[in-house]
Structure formats: C-alpha cells, structure tokens
Design a protein around this motif. Structure first.
Motif, PDB file in Angstrom:
ATOM      1  N   SER A 126     -13.089 -11.148   5.300  1.00 52.03           N
ATOM      2  CA  SER A 126     -11.832 -10.980   5.956  1.00 52.03           C
ATOM      3  C   SER A 126     -10.692 -11.367   4.982  1.00 52.03           C
ATOM      4  O   SER A 126     -10.770 -12.426   4.206  1.00 52.03           O
ATOM      5  N   ALA A 127     -10.026 -10.100   4.405  1.00 54.16           N
ATOM      6  CA  ALA A 127      -9.152 -10.207   3.203  1.00 54.16           C
ATOM      7  C   ALA A 127      -8.043 -11.126   3.761  1.00 54.16           C
ATOM      8  O   ALA A 127      -7.416 -12.150   3.184  1.00 54.16           O
ATOM      9  N   SER A 128      -7.653 -10.995   5.096  1.00 60.27           N
ATOM     10  CA  SER A 128      -6.574 -11.820   5.832  1.00 60.27           C
ATOM     11  C   SER A 128      -6.926 -13.334   5.986  1.00 60.27           C
ATOM     12  O   SER A 128      -6.205 -14.166   5.578  1.00 60.27           O
TER      13      SER A 128
ATOM     14  N   CYS B 160      -9.090   3.774   1.736  1.00 54.75           N
ATOM     15  CA  CYS B 160      -8.050   4.665   2.428  1.00 54.75           C
ATOM     16  C   CYS B 160      -7.256   3.824   3.009  1.00 54.75           C
ATOM     17  O   CYS B 160      -7.512   2.397   3.024  1.00 54.75           O
ATOM     18  N   THR B 161      -5.923   4.095   3.511  1.00 55.49           N
ATOM     19  CA  THR B 161      -4.996   3.364   3.775  1.00 55.49           C
ATOM     20  C   THR B 161      -5.422   2.436   5.195  1.00 55.49           C
ATOM     21  O   THR B 161      -6.399   3.220   5.823  1.00 55.49           O
ATOM     22  N   ASN B 162      -4.958   1.529   5.449  1.00 60.37           N
ATOM     23  CA  ASN B 162      -5.131   0.636   6.446  1.00 60.37           C
ATOM     24  C   ASN B 162      -6.422  -0.199   6.467  1.00 60.37           C
ATOM     25  O   ASN B 162      -6.683  -0.854   7.485  1.00 60.37           O
ATOM     26  N   VAL B 163      -7.268  -0.067   5.529  1.00 58.40           N
ATOM     27  CA  VAL B 163      -8.664  -0.851   5.398  1.00 58.40           C
ATOM     28  C   VAL B 163      -8.264  -2.245   5.085  1.00 58.40           C
ATOM     29  O   VAL B 163      -9.055  -2.911   5.250  1.00 58.40           O
ATOM     30  N   GLY B 164      -7.129  -2.583   4.601  1.00 57.62           N
ATOM     31  CA  GLY B 164      -6.604  -3.969   4.130  1.00 57.62           C
ATOM     32  C   GLY B 164      -6.747  -3.986   2.771  1.00 57.62           C
ATOM     33  O   GLY B 164      -6.831  -5.288   1.887  1.00 57.62           O
ATOM     34  N   LYS B 165      -6.693  -3.160   1.947  1.00 59.46           N
ATOM     35  CA  LYS B 165      -6.999  -3.039   0.488  1.00 59.46           C
ATOM     36  C   LYS B 165      -5.693  -3.807  -0.209  1.00 59.46           C
ATOM     37  O   LYS B 165      -6.142  -4.816  -1.041  1.00 59.46           O
ATOM     38  N   SER B 166      -4.487  -3.787   0.294  1.00 60.46           N
ATOM     39  CA  SER B 166      -3.548  -4.547  -0.356  1.00 60.46           C
ATOM     40  C   SER B 166      -3.792  -5.966   0.103  1.00 60.46           C
ATOM     41  O   SER B 166      -3.467  -6.846  -1.019  1.00 60.46           O
ATOM     42  N   THR B 167      -4.091  -6.141   1.378  1.00 54.40           N
ATOM     43  CA  THR B 167      -4.270  -7.793   1.522  1.00 54.40           C
ATOM     44  C   THR B 167      -5.418  -8.202   0.481  1.00 54.40           C
ATOM     45  O   THR B 167      -5.460  -9.348   0.009  1.00 54.40           O
TER      46      THR B 167
ATOM     47  N   ASP C 175       0.531  -1.112  -0.073  1.00 54.93           N
ATOM     48  CA  ASP C 175       0.150  -0.126   0.087  1.00 54.93           C
ATOM     49  C   ASP C 175       0.938   1.214  -0.006  1.00 54.93           C
ATOM     50  O   ASP C 175       1.652   1.389   0.769  1.00 54.93           O
TER      51      ASP C 175
ATOM     52  N   ASP D 159     -13.410 -11.029  10.470  1.00 56.74           N
ATOM     53  CA  ASP D 159     -12.888 -12.070  11.499  1.00 56.74           C
ATOM     54  C   ASP D 159     -12.771 -11.418  12.941  1.00 56.74           C
ATOM     55  O   ASP D 159     -12.680 -12.522  13.822  1.00 56.74           O
ATOM     56  N   LEU D 160     -12.885 -10.202  12.880  1.00 52.46           N
ATOM     57  CA  LEU D 160     -12.529  -9.480  14.261  1.00 52.46           C
ATOM     58  C   LEU D 160     -13.756  -9.638  15.158  1.00 52.46           C
ATOM     59  O   LEU D 160     -13.868  -9.465  15.997  1.00 52.46           O
TER      60      LEU D 160
ATOM     61  N   ASN E  92     -14.008  -4.942   5.368  1.00 53.54           N
ATOM     62  CA  ASN E  92     -13.264  -5.777   5.501  1.00 53.54           C
ATOM     63  C   ASN E  92     -13.149  -5.926   7.335  1.00 53.54           C
ATOM     64  O   ASN E  92     -13.364  -5.169   7.813  1.00 53.54           O
ATOM     65  N   LYS E  93     -12.523  -7.067   7.505  1.00 54.99           N
ATOM     66  CA  LYS E  93     -11.981  -7.254   9.054  1.00 54.99           C
ATOM     67  C   LYS E  93     -12.998  -8.213   9.658  1.00 54.99           C
ATOM     68  O   LYS E  93     -13.226  -7.840  10.773  1.00 54.99           O
TER      69      LYS E  93
HETATM   70  P1  GDP Z   1      -3.997  -1.160   3.117  1.00 58.33           P
HETATM   71  O1  GDP Z   1      -3.325  -0.203   3.700  1.00 58.33           O
HETATM   72  O2  GDP Z   1      -5.371  -0.813   2.896  1.00 58.33           O
HETATM   73  O3  GDP Z   1      -3.503  -1.407   1.648  1.00 58.33           O
HETATM   74  O4  GDP Z   1      -3.863  -2.259   4.165  1.00 58.33           O
HETATM   75  P2  GDP Z   1      -3.246  -3.406   4.451  1.00 58.33           P
HETATM   76  O5  GDP Z   1      -3.553  -4.577   3.460  1.00 58.33           O
HETATM   77  O6  GDP Z   1      -1.769  -3.083   4.484  1.00 58.33           O
HETATM   78  O7  GDP Z   1      -3.661  -3.905   5.863  1.00 58.33           O
HETATM   79  C1  GDP Z   1      -3.770  -3.046   6.915  1.00 58.33           C
HETATM   80  C2  GDP Z   1      -3.565  -3.732   8.248  1.00 58.33           C
HETATM   81  O8  GDP Z   1      -4.896  -4.331   8.447  1.00 58.33           O
HETATM   82  C3  GDP Z   1      -2.474  -4.793   8.197  1.00 58.33           C
HETATM   83  O9  GDP Z   1      -2.363  -4.703   9.637  1.00 58.33           O
HETATM   84  C4  GDP Z   1      -3.243  -6.047   8.142  1.00 58.33           C
HETATM   85  O10 GDP Z   1      -2.611  -7.166   8.695  1.00 58.33           O
HETATM   86  C5  GDP Z   1      -4.613  -5.844   8.494  1.00 58.33           C
HETATM   87  N1  GDP Z   1      -5.749  -6.377   7.866  1.00 58.33           N
HETATM   88  C6  GDP Z   1      -5.998  -6.571   6.370  1.00 58.33           C
HETATM   89  N2  GDP Z   1      -7.004  -7.227   6.086  1.00 58.33           N
HETATM   90  C7  GDP Z   1      -7.514  -7.697   7.316  1.00 58.33           C
HETATM   91  C8  GDP Z   1      -8.646  -8.578   7.669  1.00 58.33           C
HETATM   92  O11 GDP Z   1      -9.222  -9.271   6.920  1.00 58.33           O
HETATM   93  N3  GDP Z   1      -8.770  -9.019   9.118  1.00 58.33           N
HETATM   94  C9  GDP Z   1      -7.740  -8.206   9.810  1.00 58.33           C
HETATM   95  N4  GDP Z   1      -8.091  -8.636  11.343  1.00 58.33           N
HETATM   96  N5  GDP Z   1      -6.879  -7.561   9.700  1.00 58.33           N
HETATM   97  C10 GDP Z   1      -6.738  -7.294   8.427  1.00 58.33           C
END
Ligand code: GDP
Length: 367
Positions: A140-142, A168-175, A51, A107-108, A104-105
C-alpha cells in the motif's frame, strides 16, 4: 505571436491546456520571466512527484529506452484493475532486464482475502500475458504497508544497476515514488529530472548511494481502463477509498445485478446461492429480474444506474456479454477496474457484462 515556450527545469514544451499531460503549466506561469512546468515546480519546491500521462507513442519510446538500458524494471499495477493497469508489450521491450512486479492498494482488501492467493494469481496471469517477473510484492503506497520489503527487494535485484519504475496512470505510481523519495533522500534537494535518450521526455531521477539511480517514468494512459470511461467525480465513486466491505446478495436464477451502469451480472441458471460483491463501498448495486434488465438499462443508464452520470453515459462503450459456467467451488468474476464478485458452489451459469475493451475474467476465489 506564437512562440514555443520551454520549461527551464526539464526542457519540455509548455502547454496550458491539459493538466494531466506532459508540459502543463497554469496560464499565470506564462507571465514569469522563466517558465517552469507544474511537474518540475512541484519537484523543486516540494520534492514531490506528480503523475503525468503520456501518449502511446511517447510511451513506446520510453519502453525502447528501457530495453536499451541496463537495470531493474519495477512495474506497478493496481490490484483492483490488474488487466486495466497491465502494460501490454512491456515484456517485449525489457530485453534482458529483470522485472519486479508490485501490486498496489493492498489496504483496500478485506481481511478475508489471502495475500498468497492473490500473489499466486498475479504470477499466473503475468505468465499468461508473457511476463515472468523475478518476484511479486503487494504494497500500500499510501499507507506504507510492504514498502520496506519491496525496497529491500529492489536493492537486492538491481545488483548495483539503475531502477526504472513504470506503470499506467492511476495505479499509485506517484504515491509509491514519493514514499521512496522520502526514504532514500533525507533532507537534500538532490532529485533532478533528466532526458530519456533519444526523446524530449524527461524522467525523475532519484540518486542512490552507489551512483546508480531510480528513474520514474511518466505514466501511460491505458485506453482499456474503466477509469477512462467515467469523469473525475464518478472515478471517486468507483475507486475504493477504504477497506472494502463485501456485500452479499442471495440470488435466484434469472436475477441480475447492475453495478451502477458500468457492469452487469446475470445469474442465468442454478439454484439459490450467494454472490458476494467486492467493490467500492460507494458503488450503487441494483438488483432486478433478468427479464427486465435490458429495458431498465436502456431507460435508466445515467440516472438510477450510475455511474456514469448522465452527461457521461454517451461516452460509455456498449456493454459486452461474457458467458461463463462456473466450475470451481468458489469463483471470482473479476471486472477490471471495479473489483470482483465471488460466486459460491459450482455449476452456476452466468453472463457478465463490461464496457467494450474492459476485461472480465474468472479466477479461483482469493478467500
Ligand atoms: P499515478 O497516476 O499512478 O501516479 O497514481 P497516484 O499516485 O496519483 O494515485 C492514484 C490514486 O490512487 C490516488 O487517488 C491515490 O490516492 C490512490 N492511491 C495510491 N496509492 C494507493 C494505495 O496504496 N492505496 C489506496 N487505497 N489508494 C492509493
């Protein structure tokens, strides 16, 4: 001798200062004959997206680009930071293009949280914010939960056209994108970067079988995100990593809960009742008497009340009070970027505090 260096992969201007921004390359890379930015490097060698954060101006250009293109927009939000990860204004740019909303997320979430209720709330909130998504999915992308369903929906709604993934950043878009890459492209190193028309910005292009493509746009920094008021270590504390274990506090009126030093909940009036906190298991919650709360915050922000750790506490905007009288039998008080607190039984008078710019709002409980 100041000369501009350009990435041979995507053409972006190379910089060595900020790892989170476009064009970053480690200083050691500058000694090579051909320079490639870190993002392209990872893409080339690992078939993996990293990201990169964008400034507002660049993001507007991208939004414009999407508005002028034809395709499906996939917007990703963090369900623990719905308002903080919302991209205001997107609906004005997308034009006729459909928007698919992905939370996203998932799983939490504790098992007790009803997914349909969360989707319903996302739908209502989107409408209030001016966006009418064609559909809403929780993933849950992860962990991979819900990914097959969302990919099928993308295939259906894109109607042979391109797909633009925004968030936006941190949403898990890259994952999210990295999962799609794994699914869509077997072995071959077919992913490329290409320019956004009219900009020097690049986006990652994942080709689809019918000649269309999925484009990953760089993430935008949303300045109202709690995540931007804490440093990296503190961000780890406030970001839940595992399924949340709700913490129950039986409060009498005139008691206060502090969520580190980032948020505060005053129970002003009403009988003894439970307040159930859904936040990162690592976040320290401190209970005190309402009459002592102001003084405690002044004295102990950064030590007893952290995050933010003391070196960062000056950067935290002042807490702003939001007054509510709760009318539903069960209400969630949502602190964007932290989680929420469920208050049982109607009639409680509360004051919820969050840093200036960070949203606090009520919703009908998801339980
Ligand atoms: P980006 O900035 O949107 O590209 O986000 P990242 O893919 O780098 O993820 C941001 C943070 O969220 C990282 O710490 C990931 O491990 C976490 N994350 C991404 N997807 C998930 C998910 O599905 N579940 C959880 N619990 N965390 C996630």
């Amino acid at each position: 001798e100041e000369k501009t260096m350009i990435c041979i992969g995507c053409g972006v201007k190379i910089q060595t200062e900020d790892e989170t921004k476009v064009g970053y390359a480690p200083p050691s890379a500058l000694e090579k004959e051909t320079i490639i930015c870190q993002r392209c490097f990872r893409l080339k060698h690992y078939n993996e997206v990293q990201d990169v954060a964008l400034t507002d101006d660049d993001f507007l250009k991208i939004l414009n680009g999407i508005g002028n293109a034809e395709g499906l927009v996939v917007k990703i939000v963090d369900i623990f930071d719905f308002n903080g990860s919302w991209l205001p204004g997107l609906h004005r740019f997308v034009g006729k293009n459909k928007v698919l909303l992905v939370g996203n997320k998932v799983d939490l979430l504790p098992k007790s949280v009803k997914h349909e209720k969360l989707i319903h709330w996302m739908k209502q909130s989107s409408k209030e914010l001016g966006l009418r998504p064609v559909d809403i999915f929780l993933v849950s992308a992860s962990k991979g939960h819900g990914m097959r369903e969302v990919m099928e929906a993308i295939e259906q709604y894109r109607e042979g056209k391109d797909v633009y993934v925004v968030g936006c950043t941190n949403v898990g878009k890259s994952t999210f994108i990295n999962r799609i890459i794994k699914e869509v492209t077997g072995e071959g190193n077919v992913i490329t970067t290409s320019y956004f028309p009219g900009t020097t910005l690049d986006m990652i292009e994942i080709p689809l079988e019918d000649g269309a493509a999925i484009y990953d746009t760089p993430g935008i920094i949303n300045h109202h995100q709690m995540a931007h008021y804490v440093d990296k270590k503190d961000l780890k504390i406030i970001t839940p990593k595992k399924e949340i274990k709700p913490k129950v506090y039986q409060l009498n009126e005139k008691q206060t809960l502090f969520f580190g030093g980032l948020a505060r909940l005053d129970y002003v009036k009403g009988g003894r009742r439970p307040f159930v906190c859904y936040m990162s298991n690592e976040l320290h919650i401190h209970r005190t008497k309402l009459e002592n709360a102001d003084e405690l915050y002044k004295k102990h922000l950064g030590d007893l009340l952290q995050p933010p750790r003391s070196s960062y506490s000056e950067k935290l905007p002042p807490l702003v009070a939001h007054h509510f009288t709760l009318k539903e039998p069960k209400t969630d008080i949502v602190f964007s970027g932290l989680g929420w607190v469920t208050c049982h039984d109607q009639g409680a008078q509360i004051v919820a505090y969050a840093p200036k710019g960070v949203a606090v709002m009520l919703r009908r409980s998801l339980i």
